[in-house]
Design a protein around this motif. Structure first.
Motif, short mmCIF file in Angstrom:
data_model
loop_
_atom_site.label_atom_id
_atom_site.label_comp_id
_atom_site.label_asym_id
_atom_site.label_seq_id
_atom_site.Cartn_x
_atom_site.Cartn_y
_atom_site.Cartn_z
N ARG A 141 1.14 -0.85 -0.03
CA ARG A 141 0.16 -0.22 -0.09
C ARG A 141 1.02 1.80 -0.09
O ARG A 141 0.21 2.43 -0.76
N ILE A 142 1.62 1.29 0.82
CA ILE A 142 2.65 2.76 0.99
C ILE A 142 3.33 3.20 -0.81
O ILE A 142 2.77 4.32 -0.33
N PRO A 143 3.80 2.51 -1.72
CA PRO A 143 3.71 3.11 -2.50
C PRO A 143 2.82 3.25 -3.66
O PRO A 143 3.18 4.62 -4.14
N TRP A 144 1.82 2.72 -3.76
CA TRP A 144 0.56 3.59 -3.54
C TRP A 144 -0.19 4.91 -3.56
O TRP A 144 -0.54 6.17 -3.63
N LEU A 145 0.20 4.80 -1.73
CA LEU A 145 -0.56 6.37 -1.18
C LEU A 145 0.43 6.83 -1.40
O LEU A 145 0.18 8.24 -1.10
N CYS A 146 1.68 7.00 -1.06
CA CYS A 146 2.84 8.15 -1.62
C CYS A 146 2.15 8.56 -3.21
O CYS A 146 2.58 9.78 -2.66
N LYS A 147 2.26 7.71 -4.78
CA LYS A 147 1.96 8.01 -5.61
C LYS A 147 -0.57 9.20 -5.41
O LYS A 147 0.28 10.00 -6.32
N LEU A 148 -0.61 8.72 -4.61
CA LEU A 148 -1.98 9.68 -4.49
C LEU A 148 -1.14 11.14 -3.35
O LEU A 148 -2.08 11.71 -4.38
#
Length: 185
Positions: A58-65
């Motif tokens: 989840r963390i790379p996805w959240l950083c992109k968001l």
């Protein structure tokens, strides 16, 4: 709280985040993003196989968001984001980014005052039975209903000092939107 420049519509899968978020953005004239559209293929495959995502997923996805929110807010665009954001740390990443994530900066190399994402969290909440019933009726989505319990288990309900409202999904769509609009006034 000063007026938010972003609204996060959060909750477990099947709570109505995308529907509420898209309608709210349309009402406000704000830009809408559905976080599901930004999951990497590996995350989608994992969920399709019935494997819950972990923080590493989840963390790379959240950083992109976060980068998307920051970019839009910096340009003066207000944003509505539909995203599960089940843990407080996930919501913190959406607002602030991640300390050890590489910083994004423009090509000019000049330093700018960091943009502040002022987020109102709208937590769509409901019973397991109501939401699982919705998931069972949903077609063509990569999130299988079998993963719903893992989402309820992971959920950390927003609390102070987060700026949030909680709305039960047993209300109709127009009531939900009216409640959010009233909060934004």
């Amino acid at each position: 709280m000063e007026a938010p420049n972003a609204v996060l519509v959060m909750g477990v899968s099947g709570s109505g985040k995308s529907t509420v978020g898209a309608l709210l953005a349309s009402e406000l004239g704000w830009k809408f993003y559905d976080a599901d559209d930004y999951h990497p293929e590996e995350n989608r495959m994992k969920m399709q196989k019935g494997i819950p995502l972990n923080d590493e997923d989840r963390i790379p996805w959240l950083c992109k968001l976060h980068d998307i929110l920051r970019r839009d807010v910096a340009s003066g665009q207000h944003v509505v984001l539909a995203c599960s954001a089940l843990k407080k740390v996930y919501r913190d990443i959406l607002i602030q980014g991640k300390d050890d994530a590489p910083l994004k900066c423009d090509d000019s190399g000049k330093e700018e005052k960091p943009v502040e994402v002022k987020l109102l969290v709208v937590h769509l909440t409901g019973s397991f039975d109501i939401i699982s019933g919705r998931l069972l009726r949903r077609k063509d989505h990569f999130m299988p209903p079998e993963l719903l319990q893992s989402q309820f288990d992971t959920l950390e309900t927003p609390s102070a000092p987060e700026s949030f409202i909680q709305i039960n999904v047993d209300k109709n769509l127009s009531e939900i939107i009216a409640t959010i609009m009233e909060t934004l006034k």
